[in-house]
Design an enzyme around this catalytic site. Structure first.
Site, PDB file in Angstrom:
ATOM      1  N   HIS A  55       0.858  -1.207   0.000  1.00 14.64           N
ATOM      2  CA  HIS A  55       0.000   0.000   0.000  1.00 14.64           C
ATOM      3  C   HIS A  55       0.890   1.252   0.000  1.00 14.64           C
ATOM      4  CE1 HIS A  55      -3.205   2.742   1.075  1.00 14.64           C
ATOM      5  NE2 HIS A  55      -4.075   1.782   1.078  1.00 14.64           N
ATOM      6  N   GLU A  79      -0.810   1.175  -5.577  1.00 10.78           N
ATOM      7  CA  GLU A  79      -0.633  -0.039  -4.762  1.00 10.78           C
ATOM      8  C   GLU A  79      -0.615  -1.276  -5.658  1.00 10.78           C
ATOM      9  OE1 GLU A  79      -4.036   0.269  -2.155  1.00 10.78           O
ATOM     10  OE2 GLU A  79      -3.789   2.446  -2.191  1.00 10.78           O
TER      11      GLU A  79
END
Ligand code: TA6
Length: 300
Positions: A172, A275
Site C-alpha cells: 500500500h 498499490e
C-alpha cells in the site's frame, strides 16, 4: 518464532545478530524498533518491525520518495499512515479489520545482507495464537527489502497448513509528491477499473495520464507491470511489479481526509497511492505451496 518471541528481538540482540556497516537497528517513533539501511552511495531506507512497514526511502540525489503523515500513529494497534504498509491476508473491508492484520503485527528480522552496492533485510511473520484467533490458517510470510540505486521489495507467503490458504496481498505504497494537482499516473490508460466509490462498478479512463482532482479509489485489474508517476508531466517514479496483477490508485482528497485522525487536512495534496497487489482474484495455495511476488521502485 511467534510474535511473542519477536518481541525478544531487542535492539541490542538485533545489532549483534544482523547489524553491520549498512544495516543498523534503532528505536524510533512510539519507541518502536526499526532497521535503517544505508548504502555507501548515500541512499537509505527505514523499516519498522511493526508491520514490517517501510516508512522512509531516501535517494541520495533527490531525497525522500515516500509520504509519511506527520500525524502518523506509531503504536502496536495502528497501521502507519504512510510509507509502504503491507496488506495481508485481506484487502479492504471484510471478515478481518480493513487490510488485514499483517500491518499491525510485530514482524521479526530473519536475515540481513550487505555489499558495496546493495544492502537488504528480511522480516518474517508467522501465524500464532493471535492470528489464528482471527484467521484459522498457518502460514509464513517473509518480506525482503533491498536498497541499491532503487528499492526492491520481495514477498513470499508459504502455506504451512494442511488445508488450502486463500488471501489477498498488496503493497500500500504512499508516493510523496510536491502537489497532487501537478501529479499524473501513466500506464493505466484505457484499462477497466473497479470504482470503490461507485459500488465497484467497472469504468474505463481513456486519458493517457490519469490525474487526480477529487477522491479516487480504483482497482485496476490486470494492470501493466510498469506504472509511472509524473509530476508536471516529468517522470518522477517508475514502479515495476511482478506476479501481482492488480494496481490500486487512491487519494482520499479533502473530504475523506477530514475523517482521518492520522492525516492533516491538507496532507492529501502531498501523496498518491499506487498499490501493487493480488486483489481482484485472491491467491489460493495448496499445502506446501509458496506465493512469490516483487516490486521495484526507481527514480529517473
Ligand atoms: O487502497 C485504497 C483503500 O482501500 C481505500 O479504500 C482507503 O480505505 C485506503 O485503502 C486506506 O485504508 P486504511 O485502512 O489504511 O485507512
Amino acid at each position: 518464532m511467534t510474535s511473542k518471541q519477536a518481541c525478544s528481538q531487542t535492539i541490542e540482540v538485533l545489532e549483534q545478530q544482523f547489524g553491520g556497516r549498512e544495516v543498523s537497528f534503532l528505536q524510533g517513533r512510539g519507541g518502536l524498533p526499526y532497521v535503517r539501511l544505508a548504502t555507501s552511495k548515500g541512499h537509505s531506507a527505514e523499516i519498522y518491525l511493526h508491520g514490517a512497514t517501510l516508512t522512509s526511502w531516501c535517494v541520495e540525489s533527490s531525497g525522500e520518495q515516500l509520504f509519511l503523515s506527520d500525524s502518523a500513529i506509531f503504536s502496536a494497534e495502528k497501521a502507519v499512515r504512510g510509507g509502504i504498509p503491507l496488506v495481508f491476508p485481506q484487502f479492504g473491508p471484510g471478515t478481518l479489520a480493513s487490510h488485514g492484520f499483517a500491518r499491525n503485527r510485530p514482524w521479526h528480522v530473519v536475515e540481513s545482507k550487505s555489499n558495496s552496492s546493495e544492502c537488504s533485510v528480511a522480516l518474517q511473520l508467522e501465524d500464532d495464537e493471535g492470528t489464528r484467533a482471527l484467521w484459522p490458517n498457518r502460514f509464513v510470510c517473509r518480506i525482503r527489502y533491498s536498497l541499491s540505486t532503487k528499492l526492491q521489495a520481495e514477498v513470499t507467503v508459504s502455506n504451512t497448513d494442511r488445508q488450502a490458504l486463500q488471501f489477498q496481498w498488496a503493497f500500500h505504497t504512499y508516493f510523496k509528491v510536491a502537489d497532487i494537482a501537478a501529479t499524473s499516473v501513466r500506464g493505466l490508460s484505457g484499462l477497466p477499473y473497479l470504482d470503490n466509490l461507485k459500488s465497484k462498478q467497472s469504468f474505463v479512463d481513456q486519458r493517457a495520464l490519469a490525474t487526480i482532482s477529487e477522491e479516487v479509489d480504483r482497482i485496476y485489474c490486470d494492470a501493466p507491470d510498469i506504472i509511472e508517476v509524473l509530476e508536471h508531466e516529468i517522470l518522477s517514479m517508475t514502479i515495476e511489479k511482478n506476479q501481482m496483477p492488480d494496481a490500486v490508485l487512491w487519494n482520499p482528497w479533502a473530504e475523506k481526509s477530514k475523517g482521518m485522525s492520522d492525516l492533516a487536512p491538507d496532507a492529501y495534496r502531498r501523496f498518491v497511492c499506487v498499490e501493487c497487489g493480488a486483489i481482484a482474484k485472491p491467491i489460493v495455495l495448496n499445502p506446501g505451496e509458496v506465493f512469490s511476488a516483487s516490486m521495484s521502485l526507481a527514480t529517473p
